[in-house]
Design an enzyme around this catalytic site. Structure first.
Site, mmCIF file in Angstrom:
data_model
loop_
_atom_site.group_PDB
_atom_site.id
_atom_site.type_symbol
_atom_site.label_atom_id
_atom_site.label_comp_id
_atom_site.label_asym_id
_atom_site.label_seq_id
_atom_site.Cartn_x
_atom_site.Cartn_y
_atom_site.Cartn_z
ATOM 1 N N LYS A 52 -24.700 54.647 -52.004
ATOM 2 C CA LYS A 52 -24.991 53.620 -50.992
ATOM 3 C C LYS A 52 -26.499 53.403 -50.946
ATOM 4 O O LYS A 52 -27.268 54.357 -50.848
ATOM 5 C CB LYS A 52 -24.499 54.073 -49.610
ATOM 6 C CG LYS A 52 -22.991 54.023 -49.455
ATOM 7 C CD LYS A 52 -22.563 54.614 -48.130
ATOM 8 C CE LYS A 52 -22.916 53.743 -46.932
ATOM 9 N NZ LYS A 52 -22.532 54.406 -45.666
HETATM 10 O O1 G3P Z 1 -21.880 54.097 -42.444
HETATM 11 C C1 G3P Z 1 -22.585 53.073 -41.826
HETATM 12 C C2 G3P Z 1 -21.943 52.491 -40.609
HETATM 13 O O2 G3P Z 1 -20.620 52.853 -40.575
HETATM 14 C C3 G3P Z 1 -22.673 52.773 -39.337
HETATM 15 O O3 G3P Z 1 -21.807 52.878 -38.268
HETATM 16 O O4 G3P Z 1 -21.110 53.578 -36.044
HETATM 17 O O5 G3P Z 1 -23.396 54.152 -36.827
HETATM 18 O O6 G3P Z 1 -22.813 51.791 -36.277
HETATM 19 P P1 G3P Z 1 -22.323 53.100 -36.781
#
Ligand code: G3P
Length: 227
Positions: free
Chosen positions: A86
């Protein structure tokens, strides 16, 4: 739809791998740091749990293209299996995507907030783009709409890149993305559970159990003599 688990938690990985139709696991530096484990031990154990065929997306912590590529190669070698690095979108990130295509390493371009970013990443050769739905909703509005526009753009241009929608806080956000035709979502273990749960399902199942018990008591179909 490909369902991915967005977590670095080994208990969550084990649980979701056993009970859900998991296409793979995604992590990021925040999720990894939460586990307070030695990094290689953690990612290798995730690979060990899910096996070689399911996708494992691990984020680089480098910001300069050559270093991103070096880290991606090391990650792929050490983690093995169906691996994707990523990379947050940036100029250096896009350069790294183009270099990694030469190395045949899968790439997910992450931290996407606009269709324009997504199209650029896909054109550079990303295998997946990861738009952040809830984080977008929190700031200006409709993250699922962004996902929908990315899907439309990719269809229109015939891009060989999948939309891996990320950052969810509720089932409705996932549903709206699914309606738009996104290829994959990555969600927490809690959201897997919330997705399958419904109070009316509980009512229906309780009714089945009550009616069965009223005639057969504790016996199950396995207890009946076959005639
Ligand atoms: O993996 C990246 C993404 O899923 C971030 O999620 O929950 O931290 O906004 P969040």
């Amino acid at each position: 739809m490909k369902y991915m688990l967005d977590s670095g938690n080994l208990a969550d990985v084990k649980h979701c791998n056993e009970f859900y139709p998991l296409a793979g696991v995604t992590t990021n530096p925040t999720l990894v740091a939460k586990e307070k484990m030695e990094f290689w031990e953690l990612v290798k154990e995730i690979r060990n749990i899910i096996g070689p065929d399911k996708m494992l997306h691990v984020q680089t912590v480098q910001t300069e293209a050559e270093k991103i590529v070096e880290e991606a190669k090391l990650l792929k070698y050490q983690v093995g299996g169906n691996f994707f690095v990523k990379i947050p979108i940036s100029e250096e990130g896009l350069k790294a995507v183009m270099m990694l295509k030469e190395e045949d390493i899968g790439v997910t371009v992450t931290a996407i907030f606009t269709p324009a970013q997504a199209l650029l990443a896909a054109t550079a050769g990303a295998d997946f783009v990861a738009p952040y739905v809830n984080r977008f909703d929190n700031v200006v509005g409709d993250g699922a709409r962004v996902v929908e526009e990315i899907v439309q753009e990719f269809d229109r241009y015939g891009m060989n890149c999948q939309v891996l929608a990320a950052s969810f806080k509720n089932v409705e956000q996932i549903h709206k993305c699914a309606l738009s035709g996104c290829h994959a979502v990555t969600i927490s273990a809690d959201l897997f559970k919330n997705t399958l749960s419904h109070p009316m399902t509980d009512v229906a199942v309780a009714g089945f159990e009550k009616d069965w018990d009223s005639l057969y008591g504790d016996q199950t179909i396995l207890d009946f003599e076959i005639k």
